[in-house]
Design a protein around this motif. Structure first.
Motif, mmCIF file in Angstrom:
data_model
loop_
_atom_site.group_PDB
_atom_site.id
_atom_site.type_symbol
_atom_site.label_atom_id
_atom_site.label_comp_id
_atom_site.label_asym_id
_atom_site.label_seq_id
_atom_site.Cartn_x
_atom_site.Cartn_y
_atom_site.Cartn_z
ATOM 1 N N VAL A 141 53.340 -13.952 -43.089
ATOM 2 C CA VAL A 141 52.042 -14.599 -42.855
ATOM 3 C C VAL A 141 51.904 -14.882 -41.357
ATOM 4 C CG1 VAL A 141 50.616 -16.630 -43.413
ATOM 5 C CG2 VAL A 141 52.209 -15.742 -45.119
ATOM 6 N N ALA A 142 50.664 -14.755 -40.833
ATOM 7 C CA ALA A 142 50.419 -15.071 -39.423
ATOM 8 C C ALA A 142 50.087 -16.550 -39.264
ATOM 9 C CB ALA A 142 49.276 -14.214 -38.899
ATOM 10 N N PHE A 143 50.769 -17.210 -38.335
ATOM 11 C CA PHE A 143 50.447 -18.579 -37.927
ATOM 12 C C PHE A 143 50.212 -18.512 -36.427
ATOM 13 C CE2 PHE A 143 53.177 -18.910 -41.656
ATOM 14 C CZ PHE A 143 52.371 -19.669 -42.494
ATOM 15 N N GLY A 144 48.945 -18.536 -36.017
ATOM 16 C CA GLY A 144 48.634 -18.285 -34.623
ATOM 17 C C GLY A 144 49.153 -16.909 -34.253
ATOM 18 N N ASP A 145 49.931 -16.836 -33.166
ATOM 19 C CA ASP A 145 50.462 -15.541 -32.721
ATOM 20 C C ASP A 145 51.768 -15.169 -33.403
ATOM 21 O OD1 ASP A 145 48.360 -15.094 -31.018
ATOM 22 O OD2 ASP A 145 49.363 -16.022 -29.286
ATOM 23 N N ALA A 146 52.292 -16.056 -34.226
ATOM 24 C CA ALA A 146 53.589 -15.787 -34.870
ATOM 25 C C ALA A 146 53.380 -15.207 -36.265
ATOM 26 C CB ALA A 146 54.399 -17.079 -34.953
ATOM 27 N N ARG A 147 54.116 -14.148 -36.562
ATOM 28 C CA ARG A 147 54.122 -13.611 -37.933
ATOM 29 C C ARG A 147 55.442 -14.017 -38.568
ATOM 30 N NH1 ARG A 147 50.814 -10.153 -39.913
ATOM 31 N NH2 ARG A 147 52.343 -8.927 -41.056
ATOM 32 N N LEU A 148 55.356 -14.864 -39.589
ATOM 33 C CA LEU A 148 56.567 -15.490 -40.125
ATOM 34 C C LEU A 148 56.768 -15.159 -41.597
ATOM 35 C CD1 LEU A 148 56.121 -19.036 -38.494
ATOM 36 C CD2 LEU A 148 57.348 -17.054 -37.576
#
Ligand code: URA
Length: 192
Positions: A141-148
């Motif tokens: 899932v994307a959280f801002g610029d992070a894909r976690l």
């Protein structure tokens, strides 16, 4: 928001009314794993720290069983203020608090985010989740610029009222520990 902490917020009138304090996440700002619960209960509201009641005892024991210490991981919640009568947070309250959680997850950018229970799993994945059957599954899932990577897990409290959930819970915590390269520890789960 200052760093990873919310110092003041009045977005949810009912929660401002019911809280004693804002309960921010705890743990290192560079943790490899972040656990996300639903929201503070009475113990958390009193002590100002997530997962310090019976659910917290279950979580701590499972972490220890799999070579993780509470102080090495980040623990946070979908909402930072205690809902009245321990009701679930409303969709509006979840949405109000989401930017804080997103900023926290984006800044930490852990190897894995563990969603503890149905509310966090649905909130983080943005869809209906059958937690018991989906426990142990991972979605990016994307959280801002992070894909976690988000790992679905049953809530630790579920193991207290339904013993059959213990093995599912333990297996998912073990999976998280394996992802972050933790070593197995001494089993204490039977103590609960
Ligand atoms: N349950 C949660 O979901 N969060 C807490 O902080 C404590 C119990």
């Amino acid at each position: 928001m200052r760093g990873l902490c919310v110092e003041d917020c009045e977005r949810c009138p009912a929660l401002v009314e019911s809280r004693s304090r804002i309960v921010n996440g705890v743990g290192p700002a560079d943790a490899d794993v972040v656990f996300v619960g639903e929201g503070p209960g009475a113990n958390e509201d009193e002590r100002g720290e997530p997962f310090v009641g019976r659910s917290g005892d279950v979580l701590d024991a499972a972490l220890g069983d799999h070579g993780l210490r509470r102080s090495d991981v980040r623990i946070t919640n979908c909402v930072r203020c205690r809902p009245p009568e321990n009701r679930d947070p409303t969709s509006e309250e979840l949405a109000n608090c989401r930017p804080y959680l997103e900023s926290e997850l984006e800044a930490i950018a852990p190897d894995v985010v563990v969603a503890l229970g149905k509310v966090p799993a649905q909130h983080l994945l943005g869809r209906d989740v059958a937690v018991t059957t989906e426990s142990g599954t991972i979605e990016t899932v994307a959280f801002g610029d992070a894909r976690l990577d988000v790992l679905v897990c049953v809530h630790p409290a579920a193991t207290l009222y339904d013993r059959s959930q213990e093995s599912t819970f333990e297996a998912t915590i073990e999976k998280a520990a394996t992802i972050v390269g933790a070593e197995g520890g001494q089993s204490t789960f039977g103590d609960f």
